[in-house]
Design a protein around this motif. Structure first.
Motif, PDB file in Angstrom:
ATOM      1  N   ASP A 300       0.824  -1.213   0.000  1.00  0.00           N
ATOM      2  CA  ASP A 300       0.000   0.000   0.000  1.00  0.00           C
ATOM      3  C   ASP A 300       0.857   1.262   0.000  1.00  0.00           C
ATOM      4  OD1 ASP A 300      -2.324  -1.467  -0.042  1.00  0.00           O
ATOM      5  OD2 ASP A 300      -2.743  -1.270   2.105  1.00  0.00           O
ATOM      6  N   LEU A 301       1.965   1.243   0.749  1.00  0.00           N
ATOM      7  CA  LEU A 301       2.849   2.413   0.800  1.00  0.00           C
ATOM      8  C   LEU A 301       3.398   2.750  -0.578  1.00  0.00           C
ATOM      9  CD1 LEU A 301       4.951   1.773   4.037  1.00  0.00           C
ATOM     10  CD2 LEU A 301       3.033   3.326   3.746  1.00  0.00           C
ATOM     11  N   ILE A 302       3.865   1.720  -1.278  1.00  0.00           N
ATOM     12  CA  ILE A 302       4.404   1.931  -2.627  1.00  0.00           C
ATOM     13  C   ILE A 302       3.318   2.452  -3.557  1.00  0.00           C
ATOM     14  CG2 ILE A 302       5.425   0.781  -4.627  1.00  0.00           C
ATOM     15  CD1 ILE A 302       6.708  -1.197  -2.595  1.00  0.00           C
ATOM     16  N   PHE A 303       2.133   1.853  -3.463  1.00  0.00           N
ATOM     17  CA  PHE A 303       1.027   2.256  -4.339  1.00  0.00           C
ATOM     18  C   PHE A 303       0.512   3.658  -4.016  1.00  0.00           C
ATOM     19  CE2 PHE A 303      -0.775  -1.922  -6.282  1.00  0.00           C
ATOM     20  CZ  PHE A 303       0.480  -2.201  -6.787  1.00  0.00           C
ATOM     21  N   ILE A 304       0.548   4.045  -2.741  1.00  0.00           N
ATOM     22  CA  ILE A 304       0.125   5.405  -2.371  1.00  0.00           C
ATOM     23  C   ILE A 304       0.949   6.422  -3.160  1.00  0.00           C
ATOM     24  CG2 ILE A 304       0.204   7.162  -0.541  1.00  0.00           C
ATOM     25  CD1 ILE A 304      -0.530   4.879   1.444  1.00  0.00           C
ATOM     26  N   ARG A 305       2.268   6.261  -3.092  1.00  0.00           N
ATOM     27  CA  ARG A 305       3.153   7.232  -3.760  1.00  0.00           C
ATOM     28  C   ARG A 305       2.984   7.195  -5.275  1.00  0.00           C
ATOM     29  NH1 ARG A 305       4.471  11.173  -4.818  1.00  0.00           N
ATOM     30  NH2 ARG A 305       6.414  12.339  -4.585  1.00  0.00           N
ATOM     31  N   LEU A 306       2.907   5.983  -5.836  1.00  0.00           N
ATOM     32  CA  LEU A 306       2.794   5.860  -7.288  1.00  0.00           C
ATOM     33  C   LEU A 306       1.470   6.414  -7.797  1.00  0.00           C
ATOM     34  CD1 LEU A 306       4.335   2.315  -7.949  1.00  0.00           C
ATOM     35  CD2 LEU A 306       5.405   4.566  -8.243  1.00  0.00           C
ATOM     36  N   ARG A 307       0.390   6.209  -7.046  1.00  0.00           N
ATOM     37  CA  ARG A 307      -0.922   6.673  -7.507  1.00  0.00           C
ATOM     38  C   ARG A 307      -1.029   8.194  -7.485  1.00  0.00           C
ATOM     39  NH1 ARG A 307      -3.955   1.614  -4.515  1.00  0.00           N
ATOM     40  NH2 ARG A 307      -4.000   0.263  -6.350  1.00  0.00           N
ATOM     41  N   TYR A 308      -0.401   8.829  -6.499  1.00  0.00           N
ATOM     42  CA  TYR A 308      -0.366  10.291  -6.525  1.00  0.00           C
ATOM     43  C   TYR A 308       0.586  10.770  -7.634  1.00  0.00           C
ATOM     44  CZ  TYR A 308      -3.126  11.012  -2.291  1.00  0.00           C
ATOM     45  OH  TYR A 308      -4.159  11.056  -1.379  1.00  0.00           O
ATOM     46  N   PHE A 309       1.668  10.029  -7.847  1.00  0.00           N
ATOM     47  CA  PHE A 309       2.651  10.388  -8.886  1.00  0.00           C
ATOM     48  C   PHE A 309       2.033  10.341 -10.280  1.00  0.00           C
ATOM     49  CE2 PHE A 309       5.905   8.912 -11.949  1.00  0.00           C
ATOM     50  CZ  PHE A 309       6.763  10.003 -11.909  1.00  0.00           C
ATOM     51  N   THR A 310       1.217   9.313 -10.554  1.00  0.00           N
ATOM     52  CA  THR A 310       0.619   9.167 -11.887  1.00  0.00           C
ATOM     53  C   THR A 310      -0.645  10.019 -12.059  1.00  0.00           C
ATOM     54  OG1 THR A 310      -0.755   7.260 -11.227  1.00  0.00           O
ATOM     55  CG2 THR A 310       1.468   6.797 -12.069  1.00  0.00           C
ATOM     56  N   GLY A 311      -1.125  10.602 -10.965  1.00  0.00           N
ATOM     57  CA  GLY A 311      -2.346  11.401 -11.058  1.00  0.00           C
ATOM     58  C   GLY A 311      -3.615  10.593 -10.911  1.00  0.00           C
ATOM     59  N   ALA A 312      -3.496   9.280 -10.608  1.00  0.00           N
ATOM     60  CA  ALA A 312      -4.694   8.465 -10.380  1.00  0.00           C
ATOM     61  C   ALA A 312      -5.442   8.972  -9.147  1.00  0.00           C
ATOM     62  CB  ALA A 312      -4.310   6.993 -10.196  1.00  0.00           C
ATOM     63  N   TRP A 313      -4.676   9.419  -8.164  1.00  0.00           N
ATOM     64  CA  TRP A 313      -5.257  10.039  -6.963  1.00  0.00           C
ATOM     65  C   TRP A 313      -4.861  11.504  -6.922  1.00  0.00           C
ATOM     66  CZ3 TRP A 313      -3.843   5.981  -2.606  1.00  0.00           C
ATOM     67  CH2 TRP A 313      -4.655   4.860  -2.766  1.00  0.00           C
ATOM     68  N   LYS A 314      -5.793  12.323  -6.481  1.00  0.00           N
ATOM     69  CA  LYS A 314      -5.536  13.750  -6.339  1.00  0.00           C
ATOM     70  C   LYS A 314      -6.020  14.208  -4.969  1.00  0.00           C
ATOM     71  CE  LYS A 314      -5.938  14.928 -11.265  1.00  0.00           C
ATOM     72  NZ  LYS A 314      -6.060  13.561 -11.790  1.00  0.00           N
ATOM     73  N   LEU A 315      -5.422  15.270  -4.482  1.00  0.00           N
ATOM     74  CA  LEU A 315      -5.875  15.851  -3.227  1.00  0.00           C
ATOM     75  C   LEU A 315      -7.210  16.542  -3.475  1.00  0.00           C
ATOM     76  CD1 LEU A 315      -2.484  17.294  -1.968  1.00  0.00           C
ATOM     77  CD2 LEU A 315      -3.600  15.181  -1.266  1.00  0.00           C
ATOM     78  N   GLU A 316      -8.209  16.169  -2.664  1.00  0.00           N
ATOM     79  CA  GLU A 316      -9.576  16.633  -2.895  1.00  0.00           C
ATOM     80  C   GLU A 316      -9.907  17.857  -2.050  1.00  0.00           C
ATOM     81  OE1 GLU A 316     -11.705  15.207  -5.009  1.00  0.00           O
ATOM     82  OE2 GLU A 316     -10.490  13.468  -5.557  1.00  0.00           O
ATOM     83  N   SER A 317     -10.821  18.673  -2.559  1.00  0.00           N
ATOM     84  CA  SER A 317     -11.418  19.710  -1.728  1.00  0.00           C
ATOM     85  C   SER A 317     -12.548  19.058  -0.935  1.00  0.00           C
ATOM     86  CB  SER A 317     -12.003  20.832  -2.603  1.00  0.00           C
ATOM     87  OG  SER A 317     -10.971  21.465  -3.331  1.00  0.00           O
ATOM     88  N   PRO A 318     -12.718  19.455   0.349  1.00  0.00           N
ATOM     89  CA  PRO A 318     -13.760  18.838   1.164  1.00  0.00           C
ATOM     90  C   PRO A 318     -15.129  18.991   0.534  1.00  0.00           C
ATOM     91  CG  PRO A 318     -12.281  20.161   2.530  1.00  0.00           C
ATOM     92  CD  PRO A 318     -11.939  20.450   1.090  1.00  0.00           C
ATOM     93  N   HIS A 319     -15.877  17.852   0.485  1.00  0.00           N
ATOM     94  CA  HIS A 319     -17.241  17.909  -0.005  1.00  0.00           C
ATOM     95  C   HIS A 319     -18.096  16.975   0.823  1.00  0.00           C
ATOM     96  CE1 HIS A 319     -14.942  14.941  -2.358  1.00  0.00           C
ATOM     97  NE2 HIS A 319     -16.036  14.184  -2.294  1.00  0.00           N
ATOM     98  N   LYS A 320     -19.381  17.261   0.862  1.00  0.00           N
ATOM     99  CA  LYS A 320     -20.261  16.527   1.781  1.00  0.00           C
ATOM    100  C   LYS A 320     -20.471  15.078   1.333  1.00  0.00           C
ATOM    101  CE  LYS A 320     -22.785  20.216   4.023  1.00  0.00           C
ATOM    102  NZ  LYS A 320     -24.074  20.621   4.579  1.00  0.00           N
TER     103      LYS A 320
END
Length: 322
Positions: A300-320
């Motif tokens: 999971d640690l490796i995938f966390i970094r890679l997914r943010y690196f590739t743009g698969a995950w992005k930092l979200e703005s809070p939403h309900k």
């Protein structure tokens, strides 16, 4: 000599190919932030058994402190922790009548009597002080903590494990750590309980294999995600309401490695983090299976970094939540 060069080039090519494959797998298998709730998860039961709607983390705070307790199959261990927590909180309120609090127990799809045990405290203290959120299916510890956070009313919100491994009165220490964080941009700050001061003693009691796994995990945390925090995994963390909303709105990992992503998100948002030494005792009955859980967390640690690196995950703005 040429033969050796050919072997080295072949190995480098294989390594590059392997990295590309892992990168693609990490990107393709990435799951999005899941803030949806089942209809049954939108309500809690009062002491008289009536249903009431949970509030939202987006609402203004109405309590000084919320305590979120994720619980999976904890009918046996949780009462000791809850007794200690409620005794502390009730005594604090008697000494300072203006102090208000709530405890939110999140039953993470347990098959035992975790919910029934927690509801005894609702009947004893009232639903204004103890609320139980029962998840329809198991999400994992990170998912349970997030749902509890999103249902809280506190100005500050403490995440505490149901096994009571950390002495509950150590909340005074993490509160002091949070208070000492200055400045706190947009009132965001996190204070993490830490067992790092106990590490040498614990290493002496562990097998060489388990110690190697632990050090390997710490290296992966440092290399891929979080720097400057010695103990990312202690389940005793205090958030300002604003920091909880900002970080948990972007959280993707719902299993054991969620703490690491949470702190990675906080550091990306430049949220100040304090680390405070707390008392900790190993309690029997842990759900974490040493070898396989460490392997899963490492992946999971490796995938966390890679997914943010590739743009698969992005930092979200809070939403309900839905």
């Amino acid at each position: 000599m040429d033969f050796l060069c050919d072997i080295v080039q072949a190995l480098l090519a294989l390594a590059a190919l392997g990295f590309i494959v892992v990168l693609i797998v990490a990107h393709v298998t990435a799951e999005m932030v899941n803030l949806t709730r089942h209809e049954k998860e939108k309500h809690f039961l009062t002491a008289s058994g009536e249903k009431e709607m949970f509030p939202s983390l987006h609402d203004p705070h109405s309590r000084e402190l919320s305590v979120v307790i994720p619980a999976y199959q904890e009918e046996l261990r949780m009462p000791v922790m809850l007794d200690e927590a409620m005794e502390y909180l009730e005594n604090r309120q008697k000494q300072n009548p203006s102090f208000t609090y709530e405890v939110v127990v999140v039953d993470d799809g347990s098959k035992d009597k975790t919910t029934e045990v927690a509801l005894r405290y609702t009947r004893k203290y009232g639903a204004d002080k103890v609320r139980v959120l029962t998840l329809v299916k198991n999400r994992g510890k990170g998912g349970a903590v997030r749902m509890g956070m999103l249902s809280s009313r506190g100005k500050v919100i403490l995440m505490a494990d149901a096994d009571g491994a950390t002495k509950f009165s150590d909340i005074d220490k993490v509160e002091a750590g949070l208070k000492d964080l200055n400045p706190k941009p947009e009132n965001m700050g996190i204070s993490c309980g830490s067992r790092a001061h106990l590490e040498q003693e614990s290493v002496a009691q562990r097998s060489m294999f388990r110690s190697l796994l632990m050090y390997g995990f710490h290296f992966l945390v440092w290399f891929f995600c979080v720097r400057g925090i010695s103990d990312t995994q202690c389940g005793f963390k205090l958030f300002t309401r604003e920091a909880a909303l900002k970080t948990f709105s972007s959280l993707h990992v719902e299993r054991w490695a969620f703490d690491v992503e949470l702190l990675y998100i906080a550091q990306c948002f430049k949220i100040p983090i304090a680390e405070v030494a707390v008392n900790w005792t190993e309690i029997e009955g842990s759900k974490l299976v040493p070898f396989w859980s460490w392997l899963q967390m490492g992946r999971d640690l490796i995938f966390i970094r890679l997914r943010y690196f590739t743009g698969a995950w992005k930092l979200e703005s809070p939403h309900k939540t839905d």
